[in-house]
Design an enzyme around this catalytic site. Structure first.
Site, mmCIF file in Angstrom:
data_model
loop_
_atom_site.group_PDB
_atom_site.id
_atom_site.type_symbol
_atom_site.label_atom_id
_atom_site.label_comp_id
_atom_site.label_asym_id
_atom_site.label_seq_id
_atom_site.Cartn_x
_atom_site.Cartn_y
_atom_site.Cartn_z
ATOM 1 C CE LYS A 61 34.151 -46.358 31.948
ATOM 2 N NZ LYS A 61 33.641 -45.257 32.806
HETATM 3 C C1 LIG Z 1 33.549 -43.862 32.469
HETATM 4 C C2 LIG Z 1 32.649 -43.001 33.262
HETATM 5 C C3 LIG Z 1 32.310 -41.693 32.853
HETATM 6 C C4 LIG Z 1 32.879 -41.051 31.619
HETATM 7 O O1 LIG Z 1 32.433 -41.630 30.409
HETATM 8 P P1 LIG Z 1 33.242 -41.359 29.054
HETATM 9 O O2 LIG Z 1 32.645 -42.279 28.056
HETATM 10 O O3 LIG Z 1 34.676 -41.723 29.376
HETATM 11 O O4 LIG Z 1 33.092 -39.936 28.707
HETATM 12 C C5 LIG Z 1 31.426 -40.978 33.638
HETATM 13 N N1 LIG Z 1 30.927 -41.478 34.778
HETATM 14 C C6 LIG Z 1 31.235 -42.717 35.206
HETATM 15 C C7 LIG Z 1 30.667 -43.197 36.492
HETATM 16 C C8 LIG Z 1 32.097 -43.536 34.463
HETATM 17 O O5 LIG Z 1 32.406 -44.761 34.898
#
Ligand SMILES: *Cc1c(COP(=O)(O)O)cnc(C)c1O
Length: 517
Positions: free
Chosen positions: A117
């Site tokens: 993120k």
């Molecule tokens: C947010 C997240 C996901 C999922 O990503 P999306 O964009 O919501 O599909 C997967 N793994 C981790 C570690 C995350 O923080």
């Protein structure tokens, strides 16, 4: 050539928005999500031109296709991209790690909070600051437009948002999380940030209580106007845009080794933001085979790709009574009931259904009908030919808890490489797809969305029986040492009450103002 793209709502209520409006509003007034008026195509000779670029340089090229120069100049955008990725620890920003079984793991966790993120939120934080300081010029403090970001988190989003927004001018951030229910590392990451514009608020309740409080804050029109409340959740268009870069970056680094490379991406998926960026990359012209969705036991997407029904509860074995909740799994960042970004992809499906002789507004009508039906019944079914079209873009795999742990074990055995549980869901899905007929000539890229040290409980469950395994020395990064003992700032709000939250926001905004003058 400068981009001519504008932004419009998936539900047709609003169009012709600037990039700035789409980013600062987050969600359209009709409840829809912003999408670009067209998906830009790649410039002639892009492979040769782009294969020598650094990650921030490539991010600049891709973002330029979606952001008109009249909104952000070339110089300014270059600077935004450079600053957003200067905080990453790895010289390649998002490097590939090749496993012995041939899988290329795309490590997206080298940013400040060790989760994918960061790729989006480092950029979004700089973008917020850029737009606000431009609006405000040298206005005196009391006349400046100030953005108050309010969000709820069960872990990763909160820490990445805090690190994206800390110390940014004209922005404050309030992150609500359930007391004692986020992992110790995540809690320490959030609460040890002591910049005056960052406020962590614990709620005596569960994640859904936090999310409800945030919704109530957004629903309070007067409070909203007064404090200009903003969102950083995964439906913000700028987050999707920033994530497109690593699909190209990974492809180009493989292309440099083999000009005929055939690539396939596998993505651990929750809210569908990460993989949606891959869809945009593909539609722009990135040569890739169907994208692979990997879900955990919260499998609304996996069920859709098998049945054509997008529904909260699994009704395939008969009707479901009582409340439906997300299951708690070892990959908590994917524990969702509904994938909020899937609406964007459904719009493109609706568009295909009416193409070629019809207009975008007809696609919006179909989409709005689908979303209404889903809201009312918790379920919507698409026609078989629509499902067929969807299956040309994606395939899906569901990976259960037990297999997730087994995968962490297996890769440790073969490579001494430690997967986090989200990445393990993706790696297992990848392994299944590699065994398929016709997969021999394909290079698989499996996205790694978090550093294993963030999810110590699951990782230790998988690995503690191995002789010589040591979490502290083998998994924990240097940056986490001492984190648990560092000074913390946190506000305890007690039982979930909207009046208390609003008061906390107002008192702390006042306090911040006094500190800046
Ligand atoms: C947010 C997240 C996901 C999922 O990503 P999306 O964009 O919501 O599909 C997967 N793994 C981790 C570690 C995350 O923080």
């Amino acid at each position: 050539m400068s981009s001519q793209v504008t932004y419009q709502s998936t539900r047709g209520g609003s169009s012709n928005f600037s990039f700035e409006d789409a980013v600062l509003k987050g969600l359209a007034n009709d409840g829809g999500l912003f999408i670009p008026s067209e998906i830009p195509k790649l410039p002639e000779g892009w492979k040769e031109k782009w294969s020598s670029l650094s990650f921030p340089e490539l991010a600049y090229e891709i973002m330029s296709l979606y952001i008109p120069r009249s909104e952000i100049s070339a110089e300014e955008l270059k600077d935004l991209a450079a600053r957003s990725y200067a905080t990453f620890r790895h010289p390649e920003t998002t490097p590939l790690k090749k496993l012995n079984n041939g899988i290329n793991v795309l490590e997206l966790f080298h940013g400040p909070t060790f989760a994918f993120k960061d790729v989006a939120l480092q950029f979004l934080g700089n973008l917020f600051e850029f737009f606000l300081t431009r609006k405000n010029g040298d206005k005196p403090e009391e006349e400046r437009d100030h953005l108050t970001v309010v969000g709820a988190t069960s872990g990763d989003t909160g820490s990445a948002a805090i690190y994206g927004l800390r110390g940014k001018k004209d922005v404050s951030v309030f992150i609500l999380f359930p007391e004692g229910r986020v992992s110790p590392v995540q809690e320490a990451q959030m609460t040890t940030v002591t910049d005056p514009n960052v406020h962590c608020v614990t709620v005596a309740g569960v994640f859904d209580d936090c999310q409800d409080l945030v919704k109530q804050v957004f629903g309070d029109a007067e409070f909203n106007r007064k404090h200009h409340v903003g969102a950083v959740n995964s439906i913000n268009w700028a987050r999707i845009l920033a994530q497109i870069t690593y699909y190209f970056y990974a492809y180009l680094s493989l292309y440099k080794q083999n000009k005929d490379v055939k690539v396939r991406f596998v993505v651990p998926t929750g809210n569908f933001g990460d993989i949606l960026a891959g869809y945009y990359a593909k539609e722009m012209g990135l040569p890739t085979e169907k994208l692979v969705i990997a879900t955990n036991e919260n499998d609304i997407l996996d069920r859709f790709f098998h049945t054509g029904r997008y529904e909260k509860a699994d009704t395939s074995k008969g009707p479901v009574t009582g409340p439906v909740c997300a299951k708690e799994t070892y990959s908590p960042a994917m524990d969702i009931l509904v994938s909020s970004n899937f609406e964007r992809y459904l719009w493109y499906l609706a568009r295909q259904q009416v193409a070629p002789n019809h207009t975008d507004s007809e696609a919006c009508e179909i989409l709005a009908k689908w979303m209404n039906e889903f809201k009312t019944n918790g379920s919507v079914a698409v026609r078989p030919e629509v499902l067929d079209a969807a299956r040309k873009d994606f395939v899906s795999e569901r990976v259960d808890n037990e297999t997730t742990i087994a995968t962490i074990k297996k890769v440790y055995e073969t490579d001494k490489y430690v997967l986090d549980p989200h990445t393990a869901v993706g790696v297992e899905a990848t392994t299944r797809r590699m065994k398929e007929a016709g997969a021999e000539g394909t290079t698989f890229v499996s996205l790694s969305t978090a550093h294993p040290a963030k999810f110590d409980a699951a990782v230790n469950l998988a690995l503690s029986s191995f002789e010589g395994y040591n979490f502290e020395t083998q998994v924990m990064p240097r940056e986490f040492h001492g984190l648990k003992d560092a000074e913390r700032r946190v506000i305890f709000s007690g039982a979930p009450r909207i009046e208390v939250i609003k008061q906390i926001v107002e008192i702390n905004l006042e306090r911040e103002k006094k500190m800046t003058v």
